[in-house]
Design an enzyme around this catalytic site. Structure first.
Site: not given
Length: 323
Positions: A53, A58, A87
């Site tokens: 993930d 990040y 994402k």
């Protein structure tokens, strides 16, 4: 939920609306430091992980990509054996920027497609290079984009073969309902914070009723978070969880991860320790009883670790609704 062996471990899967097999345990990469995350990915693959993930926000996708490329190039593991999620960040919500947001992640991850692409938050930030854009007065700067235009642009990425499935993260049931009304491509996954102190029973039931699989982030309530306040509850010290863990000769994290996966919820605990990578995966050889599942449900405290203060000033802030 189906079970099969990968590497040295047994893994359970759920099937997404797209027909994809979605591993119920994955490795979370939020707050994984550069220099650590590549090694963690390598170790995780060695012990049997096949689900990672990631997210643009990040700021570690380059290192993850370098490691994945090395592993795929070596021929030990094929690209199609690994499920990669990333994402779309809040600064790419305008329909003409969605593809650009994805291409930045694909380029960093050195992949031609991702298996799942999520809208990270329902809150649009001002477009530009700042992850958390601010106005001169220090408040956060939002965009006038709406997540419905974002969703329609996400659907185009599926048609182009750049992503296999799309979904949402941190959306509440009313916001999901809005997306479902216009969706031409199914909402496959909803990723939310979920653990015994925030069991998300209502939102999970709602997602289930729509055929949406739930992924739990911070499944252990982010024990290493650096913004914890004194006196906040700690799952690892919970007497009920300790009692159940003794019975099965498992750790508290293993009990929590079993409780989640028995609900058909995927969990993405983050760790860089090889021992914990192994133990977080070693949860499919036992089952909790209905009574134990309910005891864990009764620990609910409505305790949310990721409150996302950056979005508080926006009408789409998701956590004002009951679920």
């Amino acid at each position: 939920v189906s079970t099969q062996s990968t590497g040295h471990k047994t893994m359970s899967f759920v099937t997404l609306k797209t027909g994809q097999q979605f591993p119920l345990i994955g490795l979370g990469t939020w707050k994984s430091k550069p220099g650590e995350v590549g090694e963690a990915i390598k170790s995780a693959l060695e012990v049997g992980y096949r689900h990672f993930d990631c997210a643009f926000a990040y700021e570690n996708e380059n290192e993850i990509g370098a490691t994945l490329k090395e592993v795929f190039d070596s021929g030990k593991i094929k690209r199609e054996e690994v499920f990669v999620t990333t994402k779309l960040w809040n600064t790419f919500h305008k329909k003409e920027l969605v593809k650009q947001g994805l291409l930045k992640s694909l380029s960093a991850l050195k992949l031609s497609y991702v298996d799942l692409y999520l809208i990270h938050w329902p809150i649009p930030f001002l477009e530009g290079d700042q992850l958390f854009p601010q106005k001169e007065d220090g408040s956060y700067a939002y965009s006038d984009a709406h997540f419905l235009e974002t969703w329609s642009a996400m659907e185009e990425l599926v048609k182009e073969g750049l992503v296999k499935a799309i979904g949402l993260s941190n959306f509440n049931s009313k916001q999901i309902e809005e997306v479902l009304k216009i969706a031409k491509v199914p909402v496959s996954v909803l990723q939310i914070e979920c653990h015994p102190y925030l069991n998300q029973m209502k939102l999970h039931n709602y997602a289930n009723s729509k055929g949406i699989v739930v992924t739990a982030y911070s499944p252990l309530a982010a024990p290493s978070r650096d913004w914890a306040k004194p006196g906040e509850p700690n799952l690892f010290e919970d007497v009920t969880l300790q009692e159940i863990s003794k019975k099965y000769n498992k750790s508290v994290p293993q009990i929590i991860l079993r409780w989640l996966t028995q609900r058909g919820i995927a969990a993405i605990p983050k760790t860089v320790s090889k021992e914990r990578l192994k133990s977080n995966l070693d949860i499919f050889s036992f089952s909790l009883s209905d009574e134990e599942m309910n005891r864990i449900f009764s620990l609910e405290k409505g305790f949310r670790t990721a409150t996302f203060p950056f979005g508080l000033g926006h009408p789409n802030y998701p956590f004002k609704e009951e679920f």
